[in-house]
Design an enzyme around this catalytic site. Structure first.
Site, short mmCIF file in Angstrom:
data_model
loop_
_atom_site.label_atom_id
_atom_site.label_comp_id
_atom_site.label_asym_id
_atom_site.label_seq_id
_atom_site.Cartn_x
_atom_site.Cartn_y
_atom_site.Cartn_z
N GLU A 1 27.67 20.70 19.07
CA GLU A 1 28.03 19.67 20.04
C GLU A 1 28.81 18.51 19.42
OE1 GLU A 1 27.67 19.53 23.25
OE2 GLU A 1 26.03 20.86 23.85
N SER B 1 28.07 17.73 30.35
CA SER B 1 28.08 16.42 29.70
C SER B 1 27.54 15.38 30.69
CB SER B 1 29.47 16.11 29.17
OG SER B 1 29.45 15.05 28.24
N HIS C 1 31.32 20.61 21.70
CA HIS C 1 31.14 20.04 23.02
C HIS C 1 32.39 20.30 23.88
CE1 HIS C 1 29.21 17.32 25.85
NE2 HIS C 1 30.36 16.68 26.02
#
Length: 512
Positions: free
Chosen positions: A322, A194, A418
């Protein structure tokens, strides 16, 4: 700060680092050293300054506890974890080594945690490096860096991208010290997820990071890199919350906690500035690396296209779903309206006909699916893929993956969302917030997939080969992590075609 520490066992290992002697602990056969300063505390006269190397000490320093985290935004309760910090020693590293000693020569993996550039601390239990170090035969390093206004705000009189400069300073510490812990300074891999993946991408583009690492793993790279004007305008809004100007003179006297709170306040109402700040305001992204022309002279995609990372071996990828985690956090899972989907396509799809191209490419997609697709693609999936394509276009080598395993945690509603890669890569399947994605009791499938991913990451760090072919624009082969895992053509081909001409440029200030 003792969050995430494991129970010590056996004799205490000792190491002589450049700044002085250290005493650590031994946990499940791995030597662990926590809370080692790599830079002076960035407070007082050093507030908002570039990091300065830590001073040495006499005697033996106990390295048993994580250093205090840098000031945090309020997401996921992170601000509470930093409120009771015993000191301002924010900039510290932690080391896990299976074989501490200058002769071991083990590969080194340096982790950069994510958190949208507003939260993140190395002491969280999901980042415990013991299992990865032990099973992978690598030295694992984690560290704190400044986030939010302290690290990424564009402040008049301060160097930009202080969070990135902290990362460079940590890598310089690794270069100068890691041999004493059993690591090989010539085999350093930087890896992150990230905002940490975005940081890895930025480091690839930064001249001052050249030579500090040989390989890079970028997990779920966000495509947001700000112009100085955009970053300065957002900083001005944060300072205005306190009745101040966005200058070092005005902000250096503000308590870090108040400054973080001001950033949170602006983040919570960013949609008010959507016509001024554009896409970051629609996604509540107040801070990102700034392409300032000095610390960072180009976006990672442009820099790699120009050959900046040609000599760095790259492993890059993303999860399949995600966006789904964020959709759930916002209470929209299964609730996205046609109007919300249409607005997301209008804002985030590339080019004037991007919305139509999504609808043509995914004719059976529901509003929920279209909403998730365009958000996933804009923020993480396509930036990650384009990083690999820029690397290969310049003659470098990249290996690409997608994590597609649908996690059973939270009732299985979040798919391969995610953050799912974090517990799988570290092997911490029952520790920390991301472990909730895996489920209360990790399944044999989860354990097997974690073993596979940890082995791939460690093999890449050791030899540059994660176990599947390098990506090329002919076959576009990628590793699909699932049960079973397979090597296949890139599975998000429809999205790739929609985004193939997009360049992920610097995000500008739209209007003043």
């Amino acid at each position: 700060m003792t969050v995430g520490e494991s129970k010590p066992s056996g004799t205490q290992p000792g190491v002589r680092a450049a700044a002085g002697r250290l005493r650590g602990s031994r946990e499940a056969g791995v030597a662990v050293f926590r809370g080692i300063p790599f830079a002076e505390p960035p407070v007082g006269e050093l507030r908002f300054a570039a990091p300065r190397p830590a001073r040495g000490w006499s005697g033996v320093r106990e390295a048993l506890s994580y250093g205090p985290p840098p000031p945090q935004g309020g997401h996921f309760g992170m601000d509470a974890l930093s409120q009771d910090a015993a000191s301002d020693d924010w900039l510290t590293v932690n080391v896990w080594s299976p074989e501490p000693g200058p002769g071991a020569g083990l590969p080194v993996m340096v982790w950069i945690q994510g958190g949208a550039y507003v939260i993140g601390m190395s002491g969280l239990p999901e980042y415990d490096g013991g299992r990865l170090a032990r099973d992978g035969g690598v030295v694992v390093v984690t560290f704190n860096y400044r986030v939010g206004i302290e690290g990424f705000a564009q402040i008049e009189g301060a160097p930009p991208n202080r969070g990135l400069l902290d990362q460079v300073a940590a890598l310089e510490w690794v270069r100068d010290n890691i041999r004493a812990f059993g690591g090989d300074p010539d085999r350093v891999t930087v890896f992150g997820q990230s905002a940490g993946g975005g940081s890895v991408a930025a480091l690839l583009a930064m001249g001052r990071a050249a030579g500090l690492f040989r390989r890079a793993v970028a997990q779920s790279v966000p495509g947001t890199f700000f112009s100085p004007d955009l970053a300065a305008d957002i900083t001005a809004a944060c300072a205005a919350e306190l009745g101040l100007r966005p200058t070092v003179a005005d902000l250096s006297g503000v308590a870090p906690r108040r400054l973080s709170a001001a950033g949170d306040t602006v983040g919570a109402k960013m949609d008010q500035w959507a016509q001024r700040w554009g896409r970051p305001a629609h996604r509540t992204i107040p801070f990102s690396p700034v392409v300032d022309g000095e610390v960072l002279t180009a976006t990672p995609w442009q820099a790699l296209t120009d050959g900046a990372g040609r000599d760095i071996e790259l492993l890059v990828g993303h999860t399949r779903d995600e966006q789904r985690l964020f959709t759930a956090i916002n209470g929209l899972l299964g609730e996205v309206s046609e109007e919300q989907a249409a607005n997301a396509l209008h804002v985030f799809a590339p080019g004037p006909d991007g919305a139509r191209r999504y609808r043509d490419a995914f004719p059976a997609a529901s509003p929920d699916e279209l909403y998730e697709l365009v958000h996933s693609d804009w923020l993480f999936r396509m930036p990650s893929l384009h990083l690999a394509e820029a690397q290969t276009a310049a003659g470098g080598r990249a290996h690409v993956y997608e994590l597609a395993w649908p996690a059973p945690g939270m009732g299985g509603a979040l798919g391969a969302c995610h953050g799912l890669d974090v517990p799988l890569v570290f092997g911490n399947l029952n520790r920390g917030q991301p472990a909730m994605l895996v489920g209360e009791t990790p399944s044999p499938e989860a354990e097997a997939l974690s073993v596979r991913m940890r082995a791939a990451w460690a093999s890449f760090a050791a030899h540059g080969d994660p176990g599947w072919p390098a990506y090329d624009i002919g076959q576009r082969l990628v590793q699909l992590f699932d049960i079973p895992s397979t090597v296949t053509a890139y599975p998000e081909e429809r999205s790739r075609l929609i985004w193939q001409s997009h360049t992920f440029p610097v995000l500008p200030l739209i209007s003043r």
